[in-house]
Scaffold this motif. Structure first.
Motif, PDB file in Angstrom:
ATOM      1  N   ASP A  84       0.908  -1.136   0.024  1.00 38.06           N
ATOM      2  CA  ASP A  84       0.041  -0.049   0.097  1.00 38.06           C
ATOM      3  C   ASP A  84       0.932   1.255  -0.027  1.00 38.06           C
ATOM      4  OD1 ASP A  84      -2.295   1.536  -0.188  1.00 38.06           O
ATOM      5  OD2 ASP A  84      -3.224   0.779   1.830  1.00 38.06           O
ATOM      6  N   GLU A  85       0.286   2.383   0.052  1.00 38.77           N
ATOM      7  CA  GLU A  85       0.751   3.727   0.174  1.00 38.77           C
ATOM      8  C   GLU A  85       0.674   4.710   0.884  1.00 38.77           C
ATOM      9  OE1 GLU A  85       1.422   7.465  -3.243  1.00 38.77           O
ATOM     10  OE2 GLU A  85       0.941   5.496  -4.076  1.00 38.77           O
ATOM     11  N   ALA A  86       1.575   5.322   1.528  1.00 38.82           N
ATOM     12  CA  ALA A  86       1.226   6.200   2.390  1.00 38.82           C
ATOM     13  C   ALA A  86       2.368   7.348   2.386  1.00 38.82           C
ATOM     14  CB  ALA A  86       1.209   5.764   4.006  1.00 38.82           C
ATOM     15  N   GLY A  87       1.948   8.601   2.612  1.00 37.43           N
ATOM     16  CA  GLY A  87       3.279   9.580   2.394  1.00 37.43           C
ATOM     17  C   GLY A  87       3.859   9.435   1.083  1.00 37.43           C
ATOM     18  N   GLY A  88       3.187   9.198   0.000  1.00 38.86           N
ATOM     19  CA  GLY A  88       3.725   9.008  -1.266  1.00 38.86           C
ATOM     20  C   GLY A  88       4.938   7.992  -1.529  1.00 38.86           C
ATOM     21  N   ARG A  89       5.000   6.983  -0.426  1.00 44.44           N
ATOM     22  CA  ARG A  89       5.951   5.998  -0.492  1.00 44.44           C
ATOM     23  C   ARG A  89       5.075   4.705  -0.145  1.00 44.44           C
ATOM     24  NH1 ARG A  89      11.019   7.208   1.516  1.00 44.44           N
ATOM     25  NH2 ARG A  89      11.413   4.938   1.127  1.00 44.44           N
TER      26      ARG A  89
END
Length: 739
Positions: A84-89
């Motif tokens: 998954d993705e969080a904070g663009g990473r």
């Protein structure tokens, strides 16, 4: 007893000479800083081994042990790894359903979360809370401890899916967690240890250059002292004691100062590195504290050994000769001859190896060659300047330029001084070019994704579906999309040829949103007159086409055999879609890791962000490296100013004017520096050739080179002005002496 007394006496003499000699403070500061930077670089190497060792151990301890690899053990849980993705990473998470209350949870987890619950790492909790999505995976009931995380700042989660989200057919049976299992987490994203150690060259190489500059700062006085000790019958041991007495205090202070950051982390706890935002584990460093201390001691011993080896007594021939002649030292000339050979070998040699089989060897050979070229480049410039020195002197006889005469003779007689002056300039330019190349990671697809995002933003989303997902459940989700969100499908032709276009199919209201005609019969439309959002979607679904077919019909077919290539979501008003809400509905309503909704080319942008994050490490090491080189330049030039100004101080008596100092400094300092800058630009460009890959967006920036060269040219001008002014001041204090 007498031998011990003599040893202590030599140490005291060296210490006293270091305090009283001209330029001693400059050399003491240079030795302290050089040792500190060297100790910092070596402890960083030890810390790298410590961190990667800890990451490997904790990642192995939580590995998913699938039943296929351990058939003799009973199944204890169903699991599925996802991203998954969080904070663009990107980050890893594991969906897991224990099959028994007696199943041991993974490391760092106190108890299993119930269906619909999750346990998150502290960093992931912080990121999701900042995005207002802390309950993205369900109710958060705990935090993963340090023993279950690859590092203190890792983003990681264990999620127990609801019964609606759990698809037992697609989940994998696991027998436990531990060695031999599938690795997940940061180990999937971080660069390997060898690549990271390669980046440390950006610290270690400037540290080595600074060390040599520091050791030779103010060398003229020490050379005279060692020659005197040799004349009095002293051997190598006596000269070594003299040098140790002079350098021991600043070198010891520098070693302690450079080792202090790593020791502080082991004692004070985890620390977040500035700008990189990476959390450094104190537990990992504590396990390797012996290696960290030994690294500091190695820097201390290496600097003292260098102090003793670099200074040698003058030979009988050179000590008796009074003739001013070009320096005949073999080391400088051999290094100058080796420079072009090493440059050719670095550019040509690694390219002969197959990158698919020898990628690591190619990179090691290339990095070694770059280091060797940077080490020998100053000698090549110095020897070339020394060869031109006599010609400059002969030219000055015809023009009457006293400054050119003195500078020509001085440059011919002292190529080592010229090498020290230009060393930092050459290393800085090559180092900047290498930093820029290693940070250029955006490929053609990533740049195309950025261009798509600028044109359409998030007004269109591509839905990724698993092949095993029933179309009936997908249709249920499409029927519950937020207001203002329309969907259509893109079908590839059954027999794709150059003349067979893709087919866009959807209900009439969706087609009208895209300004398309609604007809049950296929109609061909040119991409030049179509909605920009549709064109961007087609560009990322398949090969770029200049036309496509449009047909009114259901988004999803009645049978799975004719499933569309891609589902596309658009906003009726052209505004950005509520991507977070749409992704959450897909996550809650469909089996885990079976569907997602992203902007066109998002997968390339995520990969580019990972590459950019790796490139930040290069800048993190490279910027201090360039600053260290600049410091080496300043210290070397300051030492040369002091030496140069003392030598040319009597010129005002012979010429009757002090303007001669500006001419002398121009030929002895400014011209070699400008020549080194021009040559370094060419060398940096040649060294960059093996790494440049146009398709991957890796190319040397001419603007970066030009800006760096301009800054160094300004430094050269300041060097010339500073040296001339120092000579003018020395001439005012100079008095003749003799019998």
């Amino acid at each position: 007893m007498r031998r011990d007394a003599l040893s202590w006496q030599l140490l005291r003499i060296g210490r006293a000479a270091g305090r009283r000699a001209g330029g001693s403070q400059v050399r003491a500061v240079a030795l302290l800083l050089a040792t500190a930077v060297l100790a910092l670089g070596l402890t960083a190497v030890a810390a790298t081994y410590a961190v990667y060792d800890g990451i490997g151990q904790r990642t192995a301890a939580r590995g998913l042990q699938f039943q296929d690899a351990f058939p003799a053990r009973p199944v204890t849980a169903l699991a599925k790894a996802d991203f998954d993705e969080a904070g663009g990473r990107q980050f890893s998470l594991v969906y897991v359903r224990p099959l028994s209350s007696r199943t041991a949870p993974p490391p760092g987890v106190d108890r299993w979360p119930a269906p619909g619950e999750a346990v998150l790492s502290p960093e992931l909790t912080r990121l999701l809370r900042s995005e207002g999505a802390v309950h993205r995976y369900g109710e958060v009931v705990g935090t993963i401890g340090d023993t279950g995380l690859a590092g203190p700042g890792e983003r990681y989660a264990y999620v127990n899916p609801t019964d609606r989200q759990l698809d037992r057919r697609s989940a994998y049976p696991v027998v436990g967690f531990g060695a031999g299992g599938m690795p997940t987490g940061d180990v999937r994203f971080i660069a390997d240890r060898g690549t990271f150690l390669t980046a440390l060259y950006l610290i270690l190489l400037p540290a080595a250059a600074l060390a040599f500059v520091a050791v030779r700062t103010g060398a003229a006085g020490r050379d005279r002292r060692t020659a005197l000790v040799s004349a009095l019958g002293g051997g190598r041991g006596h000269r070594a004691l003299l040098h140790l007495g002079e350098a021991a205090v600043p070198v010891t202070a520098g070693a302690v100062l450079g080792t202090l950051p790593a020791v502080a982390v082991t004692a004070l706890g985890d620390i977040r590195l500035p700008w990189i935002t990476y959390w450094l584990s104190s537990a990992d460093l504590r396990r390797w504290w012996v290696a960290i201390v030994l690294s500091g001691l190695a820097a201390w011993a290496g600097m003292l050994l260098l102090v003793c080896l670099v200074h040698r007594p003058a030979t009988r021939r050179t000590s008796r000769s009074t003739r001013l002649a070009a320096h005949r030292g073999r080391a400088v000339h051999w290094a100058a001859l080796a420079c072009p050979v090493l440059l050719f070998a670095t550019v040509w040699g690694p390219a002969q190896l197959d990158p698919s089989h020898y990628a690591d060897l190619r990179m090691r050979l290339y990095n070694t060659g770059v280091v060797a070229v940077m080490a020998t480049f100053p000698c090549a410039v110095a020897v070339a300047a020394a060869a031109l020195g006599p010609r400059l002197a002969r030219w000055s006889r015809r023009t009457g330029d006293a400054g050119a005469l003195v500078s020509g003779r001085y440059t011919a007689a002292h190529p080592g001084a010229t090498a020290r002056v230009v060393a930092g300039v050459g290393i800085a330019l090559v180092l900047v070019s290498q930093v820029q190349l290693k940070n250029a990671q955006f490929g053609a697809n990533a740049r195309a994704a950025e261009a798509t995002a600028r044109r359409v933003g998030h007004s269109i989303l591509l839905v990724n579906l698993s092949d095993q997902l029933p179309l009936r459940r997908v249709g249920e989700v499409l029927g519950r999309l937020p207001a203002g969100v329309e969907s259509f499908a893109v079908y590839r032709p059954k027999n794709p040829t150059a003349a067979a276009p893709a087919r866009v199919q959807g209900p009439c209201h969706t087609l009208r949103t895209l300004r398309l005609r609604c007809s049950a019969r296929p109609a061909t439309v040119s991409a030049r007159v179509a909605d920009q959002r549709l064109v961007e979607a087609l560009r990322w679904v398949g090969p770029a086409v200049d036309r496509f077919e449009v047909r009114q019909g259901p988004v999803l077919p009645g049978q799975a055999s004719s499933a569309p290539a891609k589902l596309v979501l658009v906003a009726t008003g052209g505004m950005d879609l509520p991507q977070a809400e749409i992704k959450q509905r897909l996550r809650d309503s469909l089996p885990v890791a079976s569907a997602g909704a992203d902007a066109p080319g998002a997968e390339w942008l995520v990969g580019a962000r990972e590459s950019a994050a790796h490139g930040r490490w290069v800048i993190f090491f490279g910027v201090p490296g360039v600053l260290i080189v600049a410091l080496a330049v300043a210290l070397a030039n300051l030492a040369e100013f002091l030496r140069f100004s003392r030598k040319v101080a009597p010129l005002s008596v012979l010429t009757g004017t002090r303007k001669v100092y500006y001419s002398t400094a121009a030929w002895a300092l400014l011209v070699p520096l400008l020549a080194a800058i021009a040559t370094s630009v060419i060398t940096a460009d040649r060294l960059a050739a093996p790494q440049e890959r146009a398709a991957a967006g890796v190319a040397l920036s001419g603007d970066v080179l030009a800006t760096t060269a301009g800054a160094l040219a300004i430094l050269a001008l300041l060097t010339w002005w500073w040296g001339a002014r120092a000579a003018v001041r020395q001439s005012g204090r100079w008095r003749p002496y003799g019998e």
